[in-house]
Design a protein around this motif. Structure first.
Motif, mmCIF file in Angstrom:
data_model
loop_
_atom_site.group_PDB
_atom_site.id
_atom_site.type_symbol
_atom_site.label_atom_id
_atom_site.label_comp_id
_atom_site.label_asym_id
_atom_site.label_seq_id
_atom_site.Cartn_x
_atom_site.Cartn_y
_atom_site.Cartn_z
ATOM 1 N N GLN A 101 0.859 -1.242 -0.007
ATOM 2 C CA GLN A 101 0.019 0.049 0.114
ATOM 3 C C GLN A 101 0.769 1.220 -0.114
ATOM 4 O OE1 GLN A 101 -3.125 0.535 -0.460
ATOM 5 N NE2 GLN A 101 -3.451 -1.805 -0.494
ATOM 6 N N TYR A 102 1.975 1.205 0.610
ATOM 7 C CA TYR A 102 2.885 2.358 0.792
ATOM 8 C C TYR A 102 3.780 2.566 -0.591
ATOM 9 C CZ TYR A 102 2.230 3.580 5.319
ATOM 10 O OH TYR A 102 1.673 3.750 6.860
ATOM 11 N N GLU A 117 2.353 1.985 -3.387
ATOM 12 C CA GLU A 117 1.143 2.447 -4.344
ATOM 13 C C GLU A 117 0.857 3.854 -4.099
ATOM 14 O OE1 GLU A 117 -3.356 1.255 -5.684
ATOM 15 O OE2 GLU A 117 -2.586 0.013 -4.131
ATOM 16 N N ARG A 118 0.915 4.052 -2.828
ATOM 17 C CA ARG A 118 0.568 5.560 -2.273
ATOM 18 C C ARG A 118 1.815 6.220 -2.882
ATOM 19 N NH1 ARG A 118 0.893 7.889 3.571
ATOM 20 N NH2 ARG A 118 3.161 8.206 2.896
ATOM 21 N N GLU A 119 3.034 6.009 -2.496
ATOM 22 C CA GLU A 119 4.195 6.976 -2.934
ATOM 23 C C GLU A 119 4.416 6.889 -4.550
ATOM 24 O OE1 GLU A 119 5.836 8.905 -0.798
ATOM 25 O OE2 GLU A 119 4.219 8.350 0.474
ATOM 26 N N GLN A 120 3.476 6.229 -5.082
ATOM 27 C CA GLN A 120 3.560 6.159 -6.690
ATOM 28 C C GLN A 120 5.054 5.602 -7.276
ATOM 29 O OE1 GLN A 120 2.066 9.535 -8.494
ATOM 30 N NE2 GLN A 120 0.404 9.817 -6.925
ATOM 31 N N SER A 125 -5.766 5.022 -5.663
ATOM 32 C CA SER A 125 -4.467 5.382 -4.932
ATOM 33 C C SER A 125 -4.082 6.649 -5.173
ATOM 34 C CB SER A 125 -3.077 4.370 -5.389
ATOM 35 O OG SER A 125 -2.885 4.602 -6.761
ATOM 36 N N GLU A 126 -4.797 7.341 -6.194
ATOM 37 C CA GLU A 126 -4.565 8.894 -6.418
ATOM 38 C C GLU A 126 -5.376 9.886 -5.604
ATOM 39 O OE1 GLU A 126 -3.648 8.693 -11.387
ATOM 40 O OE2 GLU A 126 -5.653 9.443 -10.581
ATOM 41 N N ASP A 172 -5.262 9.219 -2.615
ATOM 42 C CA ASP A 172 -4.147 9.419 -1.148
ATOM 43 C C ASP A 172 -2.822 10.172 -1.502
ATOM 44 O OD1 ASP A 172 -5.790 7.476 0.228
ATOM 45 O OD2 ASP A 172 -4.798 5.862 -0.964
ATOM 46 N N ARG A 220 0.880 11.648 -1.611
ATOM 47 C CA ARG A 220 2.072 11.114 -1.544
ATOM 48 C C ARG A 220 2.672 11.825 -0.092
ATOM 49 N NH1 ARG A 220 5.189 11.358 -6.939
ATOM 50 N NH2 ARG A 220 7.073 10.573 -5.576
ATOM 51 N N LEU A 222 -4.818 3.849 5.146
ATOM 52 C CA LEU A 222 -3.951 2.794 4.437
ATOM 53 C C LEU A 222 -4.363 1.405 4.870
ATOM 54 C CD1 LEU A 222 -0.452 4.171 3.442
ATOM 55 C CD2 LEU A 222 -2.635 3.798 1.952
ATOM 56 N N LYS A 275 -7.508 0.021 3.688
ATOM 57 C CA LYS A 275 -7.329 -0.420 2.126
ATOM 58 C C LYS A 275 -6.893 -1.871 2.281
ATOM 59 C CE LYS A 275 -6.340 2.323 -1.087
ATOM 60 N NZ LYS A 275 -5.419 3.397 -1.988
#
Length: 484
Positions: free
Chosen positions: A108-109, A111-114, A270-271, A273, A275, A333, A336
């Motif tokens: 998840q991290y 994904e969140r940090e792209q 994820s967008e 959330d 970064r 997170l 999710k």
């Protein structure tokens, strides 16, 4: 797993043999009493259709059906109430839960940090040929699955890759091959590591028990014995995908584009959330993931790192760092995380614990000639492989793995058994659309993102022959490596 004897009470130091023989503690291959056999079998057969298929007249869903199956196993007294808690609390089962949960939080991290989205943008350049595009997509899917499980890889990558593909206005003829490449490569990559997919995690956590240490599947062994056939399988699969794309192109009357406007809004949750504001934190998830992999790889009998606790520790450290550096509450997170999968595993341990308590699987195991013998000759390997491949597509690979692990002989060296099970149950996922949850995820995300369908027929047409070829080469390679 429900055993016919107390594994904790077994002292393997009393047995000197490294192979199967009569001096080892023997499994009971007889059937349980008639009531438990009938009741347990009926509960299993009643629940199984709802696990494999959706019924509009009774849309209970797989996870809820499995939980109902667990309850029925206790309600019919196939398992006692004490058995229920014993099975849930077994070290191997809890280790599997913690392993999957820890890796889900870490993913998840990412994904969140792209992090993965940035990688996709750099790797998938515009105006490259489709074969070049394919090998880049398959490589991404292969390695992301090895690190975060095949299911998580498909959840993260499918919408990102489809959005990127669509923005480049590439030919719609490529789409079916592209979807096949994501799912099949994810399944292949997931076999390399002990957290690559749920069934491998089950095998690894079960064989951490001291009575199975001679058959243990740890990270070093999975990379050593399964990594080489996985890489060769990846190359074969890439070649098959390129052939598939050319056949599709030659039979298609036109090459249209799928407009970007056809995308479904909100495809990338994820967008939503933001970064983290800290640039230092951006590097922390990859760094902790590398440290965790190193610790699992160097683990020895003297220097032990639990494969369930380590991912949870890494995820807890990432959450703490997120709070300290980004001032972000991690609860969003955590919500999710796919808790549906976690609940399903709790239920499946009990539901299939009841099946194993009937001893019907052991009876069948003996009937097909695999009881009490090493899987080291052509006949036994062939029977085993066929049983696992087709059983995984009938019963699903995780339930079948739990049932087959019950046949593992304590104190014996059955590394061949463990490796063939890990390989065949994973690659079997590429046979049909329902062979792996990762395949279904890709089909669902394709429908949500571009409103296109990956059908059972299209998947089976590609997967049947290619899966048998890739599985066979892997068995040959594993057999050769075991002889060294």
């Amino acid at each position: 797993m429900a055993s016919s004897f107390d594994l904790v009470a077994i002292n393997c130091n009393a047995f000197n043999s490294n192979t199967l023989n009569e001096s080892l503690p023997q499994l009971d291959y007889s059937l349980n009493d008639t009531y438990k056999v009938v009741a347990g079998s009926l509960v299993f057969l009643l629940i199984l259709p709802f696990v494999l298929f959706e019924f509009s007249c009774f849309p209970i869903g797989a996870s809820s059906a499995i939980l109902l199956g667990a309850v029925l196993m206790v309600a019919t007294t196939v398992l006692s109430q004490g058995d229920f808690y014993d099975i849930i609390g077994e070290d191997g089962n809890m280790r599997t839960i913690f392993l999957l949960l820890g890796m889900m939080i870490i993913s998840q991290y990412f994904e969140r940090e792209q992090i993965i989205q940035t990688l996709i943008n750099k790797v998938l350049k515009k105006d490259i040929s489709f074969p070049s595009y394919l090998w880049r997509v398959t490589m991404l899917s292969f390695f992301v699955a090895a690190l975060f499980t095949n299911d998580a890889a498909c959840v993260i990558l499918t919408p990102l890759i489809l959005k990127h593909w669509c923005s480049q206005e590439r030919s719609s003829v490529e789409l079916e091959t592209l979807l096949l490449s994501i799912s099949t490569s994810a399944n292949l990559g997931s076999v390399i590591t002990i957290f690559g997919n749920p069934q491998i995690a089950l095998i690894a956590s079960t064989t951490e028990n001291t009575v199975y240490l001679k058959s243990q599947l740890n990270l070093k062994r999975s990379v050593t014995y399964l990594g080489i056939p996985a890489i060769l399988g990846y190359l074969l699969n890439l070649a098959f995908l390129i052939v598939h794309s050319r056949l599709n192109a030659s039979t298609s009357c036109c090459a249209q584009q799928v407009p970007v406007a056809e995308e479904v809004h909100g495809v990338l949750p994820s967008e939503k959330d933001e970064r983290g504001s800290s640039r230092v934190f951006f590097l922390l998830p990859p760094l902790l993931l590398v440290i965790m992999l190193v610790l699992l790889f160097v683990k020895t009998d003297e220097l032990r790192f639990d494969m369930g606790i380590l991912p949870m520790a890494a995820s807890a450290l990432i959450m703490a760092a997120d709070v300290a550096l980004n001032k972000t509450n991690p609860s969003h997170l955590i919500m999710k995380v796919d808790w549906n999968v976690i609940l399903m595993f709790f239920g499946i341990f009990v539901w299939l614990g009841g099946v194993n308590a009937t001893r019907v699987p052991r009876y069948v195991w003996k009937a097909i000639g695999l009881a009490g013998r090493p899987i080291d000759d052509a006949k036994s390997i062939a029977i085993f492989a066929v049983f696992v491949i087709f059983g995984s597509n009938v019963f699903s690979n995780v339930p079948l793995t739990i049932i087959i692990l019950e046949q593992l002989q304590p104190c014996a060296n059955q590394l061949d058994f463990v490796l063939y099970l890990a390989w065949c149950s994973t690659i079997a996922g590429n046979l049909t659309l329902f062979g792996s949850v990762a395949n279904i995820i890709v089909a669902q995300k394709a429908k949500q993102t571009l409103n296109v369908s990956l059908t059972f027929g299209a998947f089976f047409k590609y997967g049947f022959i290619t899966t048998l070829i890739i599985t066979t080469q892997g068995i040959f390679v594993i057999y050769g490596l075991l002889q060294i």
